[in-house]
Design an enzyme around this catalytic site. Structure first.
Site, PDB file in Angstrom:
ATOM      1  N   ASP A  98       0.896  -1.243  -0.081  1.00  0.00           N
ATOM      2  CA  ASP A  98      -0.054  -0.051  -0.024  1.00  0.00           C
ATOM      3  C   ASP A  98       0.765   1.183   0.102  1.00  0.00           C
ATOM      4  O   ASP A  98       1.774   1.306   0.901  1.00  0.00           O
ATOM      5  CB  ASP A  98      -0.876  -0.043   1.298  1.00  0.00           C
ATOM      6  CG  ASP A  98      -2.273   0.368   1.096  1.00  0.00           C
ATOM      7  OD1 ASP A  98      -2.440   1.558   0.678  1.00  0.00           O
ATOM      8  OD2 ASP A  98      -3.112  -0.598   1.438  1.00  0.00           O
ATOM      9  N   ASP A 200      -3.212   4.399  -2.206  1.00  0.00           N
ATOM     10  CA  ASP A 200      -4.462   5.000  -1.533  1.00  0.00           C
ATOM     11  C   ASP A 200      -4.810   6.397  -2.128  1.00  0.00           C
ATOM     12  O   ASP A 200      -4.176   7.201  -2.512  1.00  0.00           O
ATOM     13  CB  ASP A 200      -3.785   5.348  -0.086  1.00  0.00           C
ATOM     14  CG  ASP A 200      -4.935   5.565   1.150  1.00  0.00           C
ATOM     15  OD1 ASP A 200      -5.642   4.598   1.307  1.00  0.00           O
ATOM     16  OD2 ASP A 200      -5.110   6.599   1.547  1.00  0.00           O
ATOM     17  N   GLU A 263      -6.886   3.222  -5.766  1.00  0.00           N
ATOM     18  CA  GLU A 263      -7.947   3.206  -5.105  1.00  0.00           C
ATOM     19  C   GLU A 263      -8.796   4.553  -5.399  1.00  0.00           C
ATOM     20  O   GLU A 263      -8.503   5.769  -5.286  1.00  0.00           O
ATOM     21  CB  GLU A 263      -7.797   3.271  -3.598  1.00  0.00           C
ATOM     22  CG  GLU A 263      -9.058   3.252  -2.895  1.00  0.00           C
ATOM     23  CD  GLU A 263      -9.115   3.963  -1.416  1.00  0.00           C
ATOM     24  OE1 GLU A 263      -9.976   3.560  -0.686  1.00  0.00           O
ATOM     25  OE2 GLU A 263      -8.182   4.596  -1.114  1.00  0.00           O
ATOM     26  N   HIS A 324     -11.407  -3.557   3.386  1.00  0.00           N
ATOM     27  CA  HIS A 324     -11.386  -3.332   4.768  1.00  0.00           C
ATOM     28  C   HIS A 324     -12.358  -1.965   5.255  1.00  0.00           C
ATOM     29  O   HIS A 324     -12.186  -1.518   6.255  1.00  0.00           O
ATOM     30  CB  HIS A 324     -10.010  -3.023   5.436  1.00  0.00           C
ATOM     31  CG  HIS A 324      -9.247  -1.859   4.418  1.00  0.00           C
ATOM     32  ND1 HIS A 324      -9.017  -1.741   3.042  1.00  0.00           N
ATOM     33  CD2 HIS A 324      -8.648  -0.686   4.916  1.00  0.00           C
ATOM     34  CE1 HIS A 324      -8.362  -0.724   2.669  1.00  0.00           C
ATOM     35  NE2 HIS A 324      -8.210   0.042   3.953  1.00  0.00           N
ATOM     36  N   ASP A 325     -12.627  -1.216   4.256  1.00  0.00           N
ATOM     37  CA  ASP A 325     -13.366  -0.151   4.291  1.00  0.00           C
ATOM     38  C   ASP A 325     -15.093  -0.362   4.242  1.00  0.00           C
ATOM     39  O   ASP A 325     -15.692   0.541   4.509  1.00  0.00           O
ATOM     40  CB  ASP A 325     -13.254   1.106   3.269  1.00  0.00           C
ATOM     41  CG  ASP A 325     -11.645   1.616   3.442  1.00  0.00           C
ATOM     42  OD1 ASP A 325     -11.279   1.535   4.763  1.00  0.00           O
ATOM     43  OD2 ASP A 325     -10.948   1.767   2.548  1.00  0.00           O
TER      44      ASP A 325
END
Ligand code: NOJ
Length: 528
Positions: A98, A200, A263, A324-325
């Site tokens: 990430d 990200d 993302e 994960h969000d």
């Protein structure tokens, strides 16, 4: 057809805090990931994406980075990271990490310098602005986690921008020194052998140069998170971002065979712009449409068609079901449809990303108030936006703490972990874990699923069917989105046998012209 590895790969997302603890602190670590590599090989994935493991005060669980070129002691060391990369590569698994470029931690030395005085050489590395005449923030932008996106700095008497927590100040990507420093970060990890980056909030890194107010969001229904009140017209997806991404891509391209994933939560037409001019942007702008799609055959068919039609020439598609969000797929559509969803994800045209734990069907996990961890959930407590239920530990066996740790984990396990765990489920031929593994291995063995073309055949009366085709390899997938029996007629002249079903007792069965699908059933048919 290019043979880039990431086109046929399945990416498996690991939230390192929650995968495997090896040092008995209740939090997962890098050695834990290495310990579980054989499982991932058995499962059949090709690449691991690790959510952040960098030194961090953990206000946003690692998405607040205090040093881009090290490992937080909670997760291990750089040596552990190197050992993980070598071990993964020895098993032909890729490692994607990430990269968090939009903001640092407020404890990052760059921010400490920048906030130390207005004449500090790093002042312009972050986004500082004067107060309005009434003392208020420079504009109306909201933080994604609630409240204003600006915080006041007493010492230097200016506001700084943070698109997320006040502890996550936004970097100024218009500053060439920031860009150069971040490109060196990329090179640091590329030299260590990483196979790519998941970037990200990449669409946020450049903001409107004049910091204009965002207009009201015409679709805001009167309640919901603060961030939804305004359209993100000036705070995200600025035209200039594409030049910056092209630069990032050129850095990644200095090293062979690496992948860049972005993302990006945007509508399709704006999302596909992130492939970049002449495809010099990110290789895979994450396609999140399944994350909140209405779960029915017609809606999904429509999404597939619109997405495929919007892809620029040469662009490779990708699909995501959970992360994960967002709520886990089983939490959203239920256990039976989660199996079907896995079949959809692993048979569609494009690179799939599988979220750890979805393969054992982890659903919604209730988190008692006193165990809540997620800063967003805690800042906007009445909205149910907390992300903890999607971040609970992986469940490996029936022992205390599910083999995840030897002590109480940072987030609770599912109440049924004694049966919902890898060791138990590996013994059960019919469970979602074995189904996922079979699908992944079938995908490897059949180029029609890896690189084949895709044609929608049917999307009505709750059944979605499509064909994948590569040379002589022809595969048909039929999915029943309702709980009742449905039938589906094979296109004229086609016949075949069931290769895989979400349900038992069907493998090898010859498929009649009119096929009965049981409630919630999905099947993969090998034509011929
Ligand atoms: C997106 C990440 O996926 C999320 O977990 C994080 O909170 C924000 N970006 C801020 O970095």
């Amino acid at each position: 057809m290019s043979n880039d590895w990431w086109r046929t790969a399945t990416i498996y997302q690991i939230y390192p805090r929650s995968f495997q603890d090896t040092n008995a602190d209740g939090v997962g670590d890098l050695n834990g990931v290495r310990y579980r590599l054989d499982y991932l090989v058995w499962l059949g994935i090709d690449a691991i994406w690790l959510s952040p493991f960098y030194p961090s005060p953990m206000h946003d669980f690692g998405y607040d980075v205090a040093n881009y070129c090290d490992v937080d002691p909670l997760f291990g060391s750089l040596d552990d990271f190197d050992a993980l990369v070598s071990a993964a590569h020895a098993k032909s698994l890729k490692i994607i990490i990430d990269f968090v470029p939009n903001h640092t931690s407020n404890e990052h030395p760059w921010f400490l310098a920048s906030s130390s005085g207005r004449d500090n050489p790093l002042r312009d590395w972050y986004l500082w602005r004067d107060a309005q005449p009434d003392g208020g923030p420079p504009n109306n932008w909201f933080s994604h986690f609630g409240g204003s996106a600006w915080s006041w700095d007493e010492r230097t008497q200016q506001y700084y921008l943070h698109s997320f927590l006040p502890e996550q100040p936004d970097l100024n990507w218009r500053n060439p020194q920031v860009r150069a420093a971040m490109y060196d970060v990329l090179r640091f990890w590329l030299r260590r052998g990483v196979d790519g980056f998941r970037v990200d909030v990449i669409s946020h890194i450049v903001k409107d140069a004049a910091f204009r107010d965002n207009p009201a969001n015409p679709n805001f229904a009167g309640e919901g998170p603060d961030i939804a009140r305004l359209a993100q017209t000036y705070s995200s997806d600025q035209p200039e971002v594409h030049d910056v991404i092209a630069e990032i891509r050129r850095v990644v391209d200095e090293f062979p065979d690496r992948v860049l994933i972005g993302e990006i939560y945007l509508p399709i037409e704006r999302l596909v712009a992130y492939y970049g001019k002449e495809l010099g942007g990110v290789h895979l702008p994450f396609n999140f449409q399944l994350l909140d799609a209405r779960w029915d055959a017609a809606t999904i068919a429509n999404i597939i068609e619109m997405y495929e039609a919007a892809l620029p020439p040469g662009a490779w598609p990708n699909w995501v079901l959970s992360n994960h969000d967002r709520p886990r797929i089983a939490a959203r559509v239920g256990a039976a449809q989660a199996r079907l969803a896995t079949m959809l994800l692993l048979t569609l045209h494009g690179t799939p990303t599988l979220y750890y734990g979805d393969e054992i069907g982890i659903g919604h996990v209730d988190i008692a108030l006193e165990r809540a961890q997620d800063p967003w959930g805690m800042r906007e407590p009445d909205l149910g936006v907390g992300r903890d239920p999607s971040r609970t530990p992986m469940q490996w066996d029936a022992s205390a703490f599910a083999g995840f740790s030897t002590r109480e984990p940072w987030l609770p396990l599912t109440p049924d972990f004694a049966t919902r765990n890898v060791a138990t489920m590996r013994e059960d031929d019919m469970c979602i874990l074995r189904l996922t593994s079979k699908l992944l291995h079938y995908r490897h063995a059949h180029s029609a699923l890896g690189i084949g073309s895709q044609r929608l055949l049917h999307a009505s009366d709750h059944v979605l069917a499509y064909e994948r085709l590569q040379g002589a390899d022809q595969i048909l997938v039929a999915l029943n989105f309702c709980h009742d029996t449905r039938s589906f007629s094979l296109p004229n002249g086609l016949s075949g046998a069931v290769a895989l079903s979400t349900h038992s007792g069907r493998s090898g069965e010859r498929v009649p012209a009119k096929l009965e699908l049981r409630g919630d059933e999905g099947i993969v048919i090998k034509i011929g």
